[in-house]
Design an enzyme around this catalytic site. Structure first.
Site, PDB file in Angstrom:
ATOM      1  N   HIS A  85       0.832  -1.222   0.000  1.00 43.48           N
ATOM      2  CA  HIS A  85       0.000   0.000   0.000  1.00 43.48           C
ATOM      3  C   HIS A  85       0.858   1.259   0.000  1.00 43.48           C
ATOM      4  O   HIS A  85       0.402   2.317  -0.399  1.00 43.48           O
ATOM      5  CB  HIS A  85      -0.914   0.014   1.242  1.00 43.48           C
ATOM      6  CG  HIS A  85      -1.738  -1.230   1.396  1.00 43.48           C
ATOM      7  ND1 HIS A  85      -2.700  -1.592   0.496  1.00 43.48           N
ATOM      8  CD2 HIS A  85      -1.712  -2.211   2.341  1.00 43.48           C
ATOM      9  CE1 HIS A  85      -3.264  -2.740   0.889  1.00 43.48           C
ATOM     10  NE2 HIS A  85      -2.675  -3.132   1.999  1.00 43.48           N
ATOM     11  N   HIS A 104       5.941   6.897   6.279  1.00 46.19           N
ATOM     12  CA  HIS A 104       5.541   6.443   4.946  1.00 46.19           C
ATOM     13  C   HIS A 104       4.972   7.644   4.196  1.00 46.19           C
ATOM     14  O   HIS A 104       4.842   8.737   4.756  1.00 46.19           O
ATOM     15  CB  HIS A 104       4.485   5.329   5.036  1.00 46.19           C
ATOM     16  CG  HIS A 104       3.223   5.791   5.685  1.00 46.19           C
ATOM     17  ND1 HIS A 104       3.027   5.759   7.063  1.00 46.19           N
ATOM     18  CD2 HIS A 104       2.117   6.357   5.149  1.00 46.19           C
ATOM     19  CE1 HIS A 104       1.843   6.271   7.321  1.00 46.19           C
ATOM     20  NE2 HIS A 104       1.271   6.655   6.189  1.00 46.19           N
ATOM     21  N   HIS A 124       2.077   8.981   0.822  1.00 45.51           N
ATOM     22  CA  HIS A 124       0.983   8.738  -0.123  1.00 45.51           C
ATOM     23  C   HIS A 124       1.291   9.615  -1.335  1.00 45.51           C
ATOM     24  O   HIS A 124       1.764  10.743  -1.179  1.00 45.51           O
ATOM     25  CB  HIS A 124      -0.360   9.131   0.500  1.00 45.51           C
ATOM     26  CG  HIS A 124      -0.625   8.424   1.801  1.00 45.51           C
ATOM     27  ND1 HIS A 124      -1.391   7.280   1.888  1.00 45.51           N
ATOM     28  CD2 HIS A 124      -0.180   8.675   3.060  1.00 45.51           C
ATOM     29  CE1 HIS A 124      -1.438   6.883   3.152  1.00 45.51           C
ATOM     30  NE2 HIS A 124      -0.694   7.708   3.885  1.00 45.51           N
ATOM     31  N   GLU A 127      -3.215  13.258   0.701  1.00 42.83           N
ATOM     32  CA  GLU A 127      -4.500  12.808   1.271  1.00 42.83           C
ATOM     33  C   GLU A 127      -5.278  14.027   1.752  1.00 42.83           C
ATOM     34  O   GLU A 127      -6.417  14.265   1.340  1.00 42.83           O
ATOM     35  CB  GLU A 127      -4.238  11.841   2.428  1.00 42.83           C
ATOM     36  CG  GLU A 127      -3.501  10.583   1.964  1.00 42.83           C
ATOM     37  CD  GLU A 127      -3.869   9.365   2.769  1.00 42.83           C
ATOM     38  OE1 GLU A 127      -3.452   9.256   3.941  1.00 42.83           O
ATOM     39  OE2 GLU A 127      -4.590   8.502   2.229  1.00 42.83           O
ATOM     40  N   HIS A 164       3.821  11.005   6.192  1.00 43.61           N
ATOM     41  CA  HIS A 164       3.257  10.744   7.524  1.00 43.61           C
ATOM     42  C   HIS A 164       4.322  10.140   8.431  1.00 43.61           C
ATOM     43  O   HIS A 164       4.827   9.051   8.152  1.00 43.61           O
ATOM     44  CB  HIS A 164       2.073   9.768   7.415  1.00 43.61           C
ATOM     45  CG  HIS A 164       0.861  10.392   6.803  1.00 43.61           C
ATOM     46  ND1 HIS A 164      -0.148   9.643   6.210  1.00 43.61           N
ATOM     47  CD2 HIS A 164       0.476  11.682   6.684  1.00 43.61           C
ATOM     48  CE1 HIS A 164      -1.097  10.460   5.766  1.00 43.61           C
ATOM     49  NE2 HIS A 164      -0.735  11.713   6.043  1.00 43.61           N
ATOM     50  N   THR A 166      -5.814   6.680   7.901  1.00 44.58           N
ATOM     51  CA  THR A 166      -6.412   6.899   6.572  1.00 44.58           C
ATOM     52  C   THR A 166      -6.460   5.603   5.763  1.00 44.58           C
ATOM     53  O   THR A 166      -6.852   5.624   4.592  1.00 44.58           O
ATOM     54  CB  THR A 166      -5.619   7.944   5.761  1.00 44.58           C
ATOM     55  OG1 THR A 166      -4.311   7.407   5.493  1.00 44.58           O
ATOM     56  CG2 THR A 166      -5.503   9.255   6.514  1.00 44.58           C
TER      57      THR A 166
HETATM   58  N1  LIG Z   1      -1.938   6.812   6.812  1.00 42.09           N
HETATM   59  S1  LIG Z   1      -1.878   6.899   8.414  1.00 42.09           S
HETATM   60  O1  LIG Z   1      -3.142   7.431   8.897  1.00 42.09           O
HETATM   61  O2  LIG Z   1      -0.707   7.660   8.831  1.00 42.09           O
HETATM   62  C1  LIG Z   1      -1.709   5.299   9.090  1.00 42.09           C
HETATM   63  C2  LIG Z   1      -2.417   4.249   8.538  1.00 42.09           C
HETATM   64  C3  LIG Z   1      -2.274   2.959   9.092  1.00 42.09           C
HETATM   65  C4  LIG Z   1      -1.414   2.727  10.153  1.00 42.09           C
HETATM   66  C5  LIG Z   1      -0.702   3.806  10.667  1.00 42.09           C
HETATM   67  F1  LIG Z   1       0.150   3.588  11.695  1.00 42.09           F
HETATM   68  C6  LIG Z   1      -0.832   5.083  10.138  1.00 42.09           C
HETATM   69 ZN   LIG Z   2      -0.417   7.678   5.885  1.00 41.33          ZN
END
Ligand SMILES: NS(=O)(=O)c1cccc(F)c1
Ligand SMILES: [Zn+2]
Length: 264
Positions: A63, A91, A93, A103, A116, A198
């Site tokens: 993902h 990570h 997006h 996002e 993030h 998210t």
């Molecule tokens: N995309 S996020 O909201 O940062 C996120 C998604 C899933 C797990 C996590 F630790 C963080």
């Molecule tokens: Zn994220």
């Protein structure tokens, strides 16, 4: 585990069928309507203390890419936060071209990508797995990314991408790398609100802290994000690899939430 993705039957519109929290009242991402944000003068300075001797591992989870960090010296506190949070992973997006990918949006503007940095509340919870499901469990430092000049710090991450092109590829990153270099210079101006993961299971456990200043990376660096593959087995009918792009969730209803600003 239930398969989910960003398009077709397993896409965001159907997540709520298997992940009921995705239909909740405090979901993320959202559009930040800057005319409706409320200045909060009570925020203390944000305290972001990362050390750089943190060995970490980079994975393609199908993902996004995920740089997991196992240093108990990378901590976040202050600003809107009541507790101390520890960096767990970071990570991004991104889109299939430079016109989309973030996002969150600002006054309807979508950026090319969004970083993030995920932290968990070590004052209130014993593990990240526990914190990720609980209110106030997670704090995500967020920076928008746009195409512009090259970002040398990002090359320390991108240089490992060839090892994680395929899903479940993992690469150990031992070099002295401090993820703080990925954040904008201005760390005093940000928006913050309470939302959710998210991606499924979309737990409503996240305090987002979103920097106003946008980080620049080169178009070539953005193209490297898109070099990751979604899954080793699946081949398009042309035998081409399917690249991991447009891994952003559509914006969600604000449902009366107010986005606070650390600046006037
Ligand atoms: N995309 S996020 O909201 O940062 C996120 C998604 C899933 C797990 C996590 F630790 C963080
Ligand atoms: Zn994220």
């Amino acid at each position: 585990p239930v398969a989910w993705g960003y398009e077709g039957d397993i896409g965001p519109c159907n997540w709520h069928k298997y992940f009921p929290k995705a239909g909740g009242k405090r979901q993320s991402p959202i559009d930040i309507d800057t005319s409706a944000t409320q200045y909060d003068g009570s925020f203390k300075p944000l305290r972001i203390h990362y050390d750089s001797h943190m060995c970490s591992s980079l994975t393609n989870n199908g993902h996004t890419f995920c740089m997991s960090v196992n240093s108990d010296q990378c901590n976040l506190s202050g600003g809107p936060l009541e507790d101390k949070y520890r960096l767990l992973q970071f990570h991004c997006h991104w889109g299939s071209d430079d016109t989309k990918g973030s996002e969150h949006t600002v006054d309807g503007h979508q950026y090319a990508a969004e970083l993030h940095l995920v932290h968990w509340n070590t004052d209130k919870f014993k593990s990240a797995d526990e914190a990720i499901e609980k209110n106030q469990g997670i704090a995500v430092l967020t920076a928008f990314i746009k195409a512009g000049k090259e970002h040398r710090g990002w090359n320390h991450v991108l240089s490992h991408f060839k090892d994680i092109k395929k899903v479940q590829g993992t690469s150990t990153v031992n070099e002295d790398f401090n993820p703080k270099c990925l954040l904008p210079e201005n760390q005093t101006d940000y928006w913050t609100y309470e939302g959710s993961l998210t991606t499924p299971p979309c737990h409503e456990s996240v305090r987002f802290i979103i920097f106003k200043e946008v980080v620049e990376v080169s178009s070539e660096q953005l193209a490297q994000f898109r070099s990751l593959c979604v899954c080793s087995s699946r081949k398009r009918d042309t035998g081409e690899d399917e690249h991991l792009v447009d891994n952003f969730r559509p914006i969600q209803p604000l449902n009366g939430r107010v986005v606070k600003a650390s600046f006037q």
